[in-house]
Enzyme design. Sequence first.
Site, mmCIF file in Angstrom:
data_model
loop_
_atom_site.group_PDB
_atom_site.id
_atom_site.type_symbol
_atom_site.label_atom_id
_atom_site.label_comp_id
_atom_site.label_asym_id
_atom_site.label_seq_id
_atom_site.Cartn_x
_atom_site.Cartn_y
_atom_site.Cartn_z
ATOM 1 N N SER A 21 5.721 -6.693 4.312
ATOM 2 C CA SER A 21 6.338 -6.947 5.604
ATOM 3 C C SER A 21 7.138 -8.242 5.577
ATOM 4 C CB SER A 21 5.263 -7.042 6.690
ATOM 5 O OG SER A 21 4.475 -8.212 6.505
ATOM 6 N N LYS A 78 -1.327 -7.865 -8.464
ATOM 7 C CA LYS A 78 -2.248 -7.805 -7.319
ATOM 8 C C LYS A 78 -1.791 -6.675 -6.413
ATOM 9 C CE LYS A 78 -3.132 -8.645 -3.491
ATOM 10 N NZ LYS A 78 -3.635 -7.711 -2.391
ATOM 11 N N GLU A 92 -5.211 -3.845 -1.449
ATOM 12 C CA GLU A 92 -6.636 -3.515 -1.445
ATOM 13 C C GLU A 92 -6.917 -2.199 -0.735
ATOM 14 O OE1 GLU A 92 -5.811 -6.073 2.198
ATOM 15 O OE2 GLU A 92 -5.103 -5.879 0.124
ATOM 16 N N GLU A 96 9.288 -3.293 13.262
ATOM 17 C CA GLU A 96 9.065 -2.302 12.212
ATOM 18 C C GLU A 96 7.705 -1.645 12.480
ATOM 19 O OE1 GLU A 96 9.221 -1.940 7.348
ATOM 20 O OE2 GLU A 96 8.249 -3.685 8.218
ATOM 21 N N CYS A 99 9.485 1.599 3.470
ATOM 22 C CA CYS A 99 10.428 0.558 3.893
ATOM 23 C C CYS A 99 11.845 1.108 3.980
ATOM 24 C CB CYS A 99 10.374 -0.639 2.951
ATOM 25 S SG CYS A 99 10.960 -0.301 1.282
ATOM 26 N N PHE A 108 0.810 -1.219 0.000
ATOM 27 C CA PHE A 108 0.000 0.000 0.000
ATOM 28 C C PHE A 108 0.838 1.263 0.000
ATOM 29 C CE2 PHE A 108 0.661 -0.486 4.616
ATOM 30 C CZ PHE A 108 0.959 0.818 4.993
#
Length: 510
Positions: free
Chosen positions: A239, A186, A189, A395, A294, A162
């Site tokens: 992640s 993909k 969402e 994180e 990240c 995302f």
Amino acid sequence: MSTTIGRITHWIGGKPWDTVGGVDDRTAESARSGDVYDPATGQVASRVDFADESTVDAAVAAAREAFGSWRNASLAQRSNVMFAFRELLNARKGELAAIVTAEHGKVLSDAAGEVQRALEAVEFACGIPHLLKGGFSENASTRVDVYSIQQPLGVVGVISPFNFPAMVPLWFVPNAIACGNAVVLKPSEKDPSAANFIAELFAEAGLPDGVLNVVHGDKVAVDRLLEHPDVKAVSFVGSTPIARYVYETGTRHGKRVQALGGAKNHMVVLPDADLDLAADAAVSAGFGSAGERCMAISVVVAVDPVGDELVAKVVDRIGKLHVGDGRRPGCEMGPLVTGAHRDRVLSYVDGGQSEGASLVVDGRSHAIDGAAEGFWLGPTLFDHVGTEMTIYQDEIFGPVLSVLRVATYDDALDVVNANPYGNGTAIFTNDGGAARRFQNEVEVGMVGVNVPIPVPVAYYSFGGWKDSLFGDSHAYGPEGVHFFTRTKVVTGRWLDPSHGGVNLGFPQNT
């Protein structure tokens, strides 16, 4: 008054895929879907269809059919499509940035920077034919030539996060397509519209139907991509726990996988550093995009005696940050992507206090230029953080910056190298020898010297070490081309014409 909520559906075979009368006969009401929020207002902006296995199968089937002809398209044709896509994306980059801001929440200037970095990756893909030349050895043996050719894999899956809904898909999709593959993307969402916008631009650029397909959804779609026998490779960013799962599941099903995981990026500040530069860097790298990167700096390692002065400079800069709706002029940091994620980050603020860290700046009280219902948390700063604390070990993926103090350079290096993550790191110093030693000794995949977020340019490759990467290939650049192709070596021998056959020379009298 009721408000009509828009619907985001899949893009399969070159067109939007309507589940009504599509793969099955479900109605829109009975199909699974998810809410997409405007993070700055906390309101539902649209709903996105969630793919079931049959929808993913339809996307893979469309990609498999398209691959048969696309793999045989000339390099010139592939480049023409990529150049056309680049021009369209450049012309409409403002639209894409606005989509990112509306669904992710990052401020418009940050979203524009994301799209610009994506453009760099597209431009690299425009030149991929240069990297598909293979090699040739004449007379490896007597009249025997050996040469290598690079061929596409087939149908490949891309699963993107995302936090960069435009840039991360464009790290992978253009390289995969330019190498001759067909793609099923993909996206997250949480902010799915950027992926559909990208698919539309590719179609307008002349990409044949089915070469790029988009399916939306959750674990059902991910698992089907990982298990589908016609998907040859999967690229993932997310992640570390999910990256590990994607890598283990995909490889167990015989796929090539590159899975980029999480991070705990350290910024080491030596006593000789320019502390104004270091403070600017810590604030921009720690709180840009609300820390949802990240490559965000989440730990500043202050080497004695600079801690007090550095913290004071960071505090001064935090107080001047304009936090609010990213569509409003002057806002520098926006909301978090969802309410659930905001609440998760808030739990770390509570945890840091209970574990004994010093909460120097509490982002919960920062002034907000936006609707009260938005998913807000202002920049938060902890000092005197220990490596045993949860706020150091996990994180957090939010606007929470920790300062850890050490006595020497060696202590700082030990802290960085002992961390299980190895994505990015930075050192701030005016000592070239110290910087050179650090870049040699640190066990991290991407290193910045007086650069807080050392994301490589598109003609290098992006990726970390240790628990930040699963698989052998980094993203985009030369390693990306290697990931999306496989090498075939041909050994050939041709008989010399002198052995016989037709002779086109002048006849001779005997």
